[in-house]
Design an enzyme around this catalytic site. Structure first.
Site, PDB file in Angstrom:
ATOM      1  N   CYS A   1       0.818  -1.202   0.000  1.00  0.00           N
ATOM      2  CA  CYS A   1       0.000   0.000   0.000  1.00  0.00           C
ATOM      3  C   CYS A   1       0.848   1.247   0.000  1.00  0.00           C
ATOM      4  CB  CYS A   1      -0.938  -0.011   1.191  1.00  0.00           C
ATOM      5  SG  CYS A   1      -2.183  -1.266   0.957  1.00  0.00           S
TER       6      CYS A   1
ATOM      7  N   CYS B   1      -2.558   8.556   6.822  1.00  0.00           N
ATOM      8  CA  CYS B   1      -1.191   8.526   7.347  1.00  0.00           C
ATOM      9  C   CYS B   1      -1.186   8.818   8.845  1.00  0.00           C
ATOM     10  CB  CYS B   1      -0.321   9.553   6.639  1.00  0.00           C
ATOM     11  SG  CYS B   1      -0.122   9.210   4.893  1.00  0.00           S
TER      12      CYS B   1
ATOM     13  N   ASP C   1       2.963   2.512   2.354  1.00  0.00           N
ATOM     14  CA  ASP C   1       3.335   3.185   3.598  1.00  0.00           C
ATOM     15  C   ASP C   1       3.743   2.141   4.621  1.00  0.00           C
ATOM     16  OD1 ASP C   1       2.517   6.024   3.188  1.00  0.00           O
ATOM     17  OD2 ASP C   1       0.522   5.122   2.998  1.00  0.00           O
TER      18      ASP C   1
ATOM     19  N   CYS D   1       4.908   8.573   1.760  1.00  0.00           N
ATOM     20  CA  CYS D   1       4.832   9.911   1.189  1.00  0.00           C
ATOM     21  C   CYS D   1       5.202  10.952   2.242  1.00  0.00           C
ATOM     22  CB  CYS D   1       3.441  10.165   0.655  1.00  0.00           C
ATOM     23  SG  CYS D   1       2.183  10.112   1.946  1.00  0.00           S
TER      24      CYS D   1
END
Ligand SMILES: Cc1ncc(COP(=O)(O)O)c(C=O)c1O
Ligand SMILES: Cc1ncc(COP(=O)(O)O)c(C=O)c1O
Lengths: 147, 394, 394, 147
Positions: free
Chosen positions: A36, A105, A38, A61
């Site tokens: 995915c 996140c 992360d 990111c």
């Protein structure tokens, strides 16, 4: 719309705090998965029920990096109980907001801390964090991999 | 893009998402912005003048792909051309069969309409590609049934740049009497695309990928090909695309097509040199980097690759701070940030997909831009790898 | 449009088909044509700059109709907005019912999508209009069933200019929980349209009808309203409209919207004066001429009428030779040359429909243009009537 | 596309020949209908089987006016047999072409002549033109009123 990051996010992205590993950490939490895009790893050193040190490494990111960075700052020096109260919302607020597609996140950051504490508790008390499963894994499904 | 020492260097390497309009294109557009307000449908001289400008442009676009002017239908973007072609051709020819053939590396503006058609009862075969991203014409041949009415394939994916064997495929479809639509967004105006020689029945193209403006695109449709209109209402574009035309945009597209036709060879010589150098040097200056797509049979200015253990958005943001604009994953859907289906299709492992970068050169880039990337990227990668929990695990 | 004595006089009276772009709009567009080539989806600073320009424009368009910026979806033309709204709203809300309500004076970009929906199983009620072209809100109320999910009506037809009672209708649809789409092509940017006050859920608007460029239009969509995207592919416009945006066009639309908001009152004072004088004088200078649409409750610059015993194309061609541009029948479909369904709906007899003319003033017209029409049209009519086999028969 | 008329069409539209009526015509043909927007009336004077005079009046577009005008020129001074040979194609050619949507007008012109001759034959011989029905009426249907 492309991610319009706040200055705070950019600042933590450019100069992340508490990067790295701890020698002999008391707890390690690793959440997210490479498919995915992360992965967050959080390591803690606990002294007298207080998080004496915390380090992170993140593959992801700018938002993923910034949320991990600020989260380490927010729990360092806090008791385990205080650290457990840190919500992803508080992380978002501390970063002066995140674009909607990046909220995930912050959930990951909250989870990474909980996972590290869970690991610490498991090792020190034999039982982990009561009734806890990483939220980020669930979100994954809901978002249809949109993070 | 020059070597300006006062201002921070700006190196635009995202030409596969959008090319900077040529100043000559803009100069051509401005008078039409000012004067062409007549509705081209109307019989008064204001409208006639506008119509003339549109027809001149149609002629130029047609010439670029070796079509007849009346075979060019203007649209508003590549997505519209693709949606129109896929839905319009499939539905108009439904009586002859319900089987469509496409590939696993198509743009979403092809894939989503196909998904809709599947819900309506069409069957779609998605051809696989090899590790360089090439569609095998013989696998296409094998996929054809007596229900097959349409093959829709990209000429080159914006993500990996590999040029597909459109020529071989066009011979098969023409022989079998099956319609052949090509998503030529990355190729038309960039490399020679001759719709007649290639046996293409429909070709999507967009001006903003050959130094024209955004908002101007077209569908070439072979004369006599049945299609259902996508935009319904007025009688513009011979009834095939209703709605007031983007007049200045169309004029710009015409000029851009003319320039592309005349200057393509020259442009590509330069582009290929920059491309090949970057393809050769990147794996040398960065460990665990590999090129995606075909090493040489690819778009002239296109370099794509994956940096292991690092995520693409982070890299491209640091590059941007150095003035370098690149794409990560699919340029057209960067926001989606999904694992690219195109990279998965060529067999890139899911965790590596996220470290993809696309450097796409345009006619305004210079060799110095290659040097600049080779200087700036490695420290960025190193910096992010220090942050990464993946590197050590390997 | 001035009184230039060297060149032959040019009087553009086809502003309901297309308004000449304001020079201030063009000035705003040119730098963006030159510099905004960054793909707004991308995260590099080129893309961000483009995105900013688009968002500023979205803000201005939103302000003009009292919407939130995120309620504005940019499209390529009024036809796209209308197709998108009608199909997207009906299909997305199909579970709640299959009944739609529209009228007999809609533009083809509404009617054709409705016809497609009828084939898919939707029922459509087309409300009649009175002799002035007004839709009766109580007939709408009566047409509503428990299956009704969407009402789609024009705010003003380009052919007759009558302003519809959108306010009353919005109250009914809001009360009943039915979606209300308004084709505001002729009104948004021309007269005040407040989507909140009017209880409008979706509004189509196009820049080229308020002195912006062609190729730039929008759909206002009330926050939270379910709609299916029309263009499928990328994630532009929050996933509601895929495809690379017409960047300079959108910038122009923003500027045009800003100017419209600020200058509307002033513009309309002038337009209404010209309109009313022409409405009063035309029947005086031409026998067997009558005004179509409402005599006063109509678009500020809009004059429409029918000249008996003479055909419209012939008249408009002779007017054009005198430098006067007008429309005959539906400007948007002049080529169709069908007997206008709008004029038939207000009860104009079929043979008279063909003698229809629309004079639509814009902000650049002057009172002298009214005089010029009043001078030039009567001899043209007389000349053509001499040719006509109909006159004597009456 | 809007009608791109040839110069010849424009010339006849601006200066149509043989406009008007004939006193005591020998034959009158009227074709088209007002609902479709084109009506052509053709009147002929016949002397010794030759069309000595012809006049027309037309309600319609520029193409309708131009086709009637040139058609009158093309049959004036011709025998009935010769006039009957005039096809709509010949009319289109004489006008240096017509836009596709306007071809119908040339059919109307051919029909108007035939109708006038039919009327003349009916009056003079008692029977009209053998096996003839106006083509333009048929076209009407096919074109879905697209003229
Ligand atoms: C009322 C109305 N709706 C829709 C349209 C179609 O708009 P466009 O030609 O921009 O697609 C028009 C055209 O002028 C119009 O007047
Ligand atoms: C191969 C391909 N197809 C389709 C598209 C969609 O084009 P647009 O963004 O102009 O709608 C793109 C975008 O760059 C593309 O690269």
């Amino acid at each position: 719309m492309s991610p319009n990051y706040s200055e705070k996010v950019m600042e933590h992205f450019k100069n992340p705090r508490n990067v790295g590993e701890i020698d002999n950490p008391d707890g390690v939490g690793k959440v997210g998965n490479p498919q995915c895009g992360d992965i967050m790893e959080m390591q803690i050193k606990v002294k007298d029920n207080v998080i004496a040190d915390v380090k992170f490494r993140t593959f992801g990111c700018a938002a993923a990096i910034a949320t991990s960075s600020i989260a380490t700052e927010m729990i360092k020096g806090k008791t385990i109980e205080e650290a457990l109260k840190l919500t992803n919302k508080a992380v978002v607020e501390a970063l002066e907001g995140l674009p909607p597609v990046k909220i995930h996140c912050s959930v990951l950051a909250e989870d990474a801390i909980k996972a590290a504490i869970d690991d610490y508790l498991r090792k020190s008390t034999g039982t982990g964090l009561q009734g806890w499963t990483p939220r980020s894994d669930v979100e994954e499904e809901e978002h249809g991999h949109q993070h | 893009m020059g070597t300006n020492t006062d201002k921070p260097k700006k190196v635009y390497l995202d030409n596969m998402a959008n090319t900077p309009p040529d100043p000559r294109v803009i100069d051509e557009m401005i008078p039409h912005l000012k004067n062409d307000f007549g509705n081209p449908l109307n019989i008064h001289s204001f409208g006639q003048q506008t119509q003339q400008a549109i027809e001149d442009s149609r002629q130029k676009v047609a010439e670029m792909v070796n079509a007849q002017p009346k075979e060019i239908i203007f649209t508003s973007c590549g997505t519209e051309s693709n949606n129109f072609a896929v839905k319009g051709l499939a539905r108009a020819n439904q009586k002859r069969g319900n089987h469509l053939i496409s590939s696993s590396i198509e743009h979403f503006s092809i894939l989503y309409p196909l998904k809709e058609l599947e819900k309506e009862g069409f069957d779609v075969t998605y051809l696989p590609v090899d590790k360089n991203g090439i569609i095998d014409p013989s696998s296409l041949k094998n996929a054809i049934t007596d229900k097959t009415i349409l093959v829709t394939l990209t000429h080159a994916s914006n993500e990996i740049g590999t040029l597909e064997p459109i020529n071989e495929i066009g011979m098969i479809t023409r022989e079998k009497g099956i319609l052949f639509h090509v998503d030529g967004m990355q190729t038309a105006g960039t490399i020679p695309v001759d719709v007649k020689a290639l046996n293409i029945d429909a070709l999507s193209l967009a001006a903003n990928l050959f130094y024209g403006p955004t908002g101007a695109a077209a569908l070439y449709l072979k004369q006599g090909t049945r299609i259902l209109p996508f935009l319904l209402g007025g009688t513009q574009e011979e009834g095939k695309r209703a709605g007031t035309n983007n007049i200045s945009g169309i004029v710009g597209m015409g000029k851009a097509a003319e320039l592309a036709r005349l200057e393509m060879g020259e442009r590509n010589k330069k582009l290929v040199a920059m491309r090949d150098r970057l393809i050769k040097e990147l794996p040398r200056v960065i460990d665990d980097f590999f090129i995606t797509g075909h090493p040489s049979n690819r778009l002239p200015g296109h370099v794509s690759g994956c940096v292991k253990f690092v995520e693409g958005e982070s890299m491209s943001m640091f590059l941007d701070m150095e003035g370098v604009a690149v794409s990560t994953g699919s340029a057209c859907v960067s926001k989606a940030l999904k694992a690219s289906h195109v990279l998965l299709a060529i067999g890139v492992s899911p965790e590596v997909v996220h470290g993809s970068l696309v450097f796409s050169f345009g006619k305004d880039n210079e060799e110095a831009d290659v040097d600049y990337v080779l200087e700036k990227l490695p420290p960025i990668v190193e910096r992010l790898r220090k942050l990464s929990p993946l590197k050590k695990d390997k």
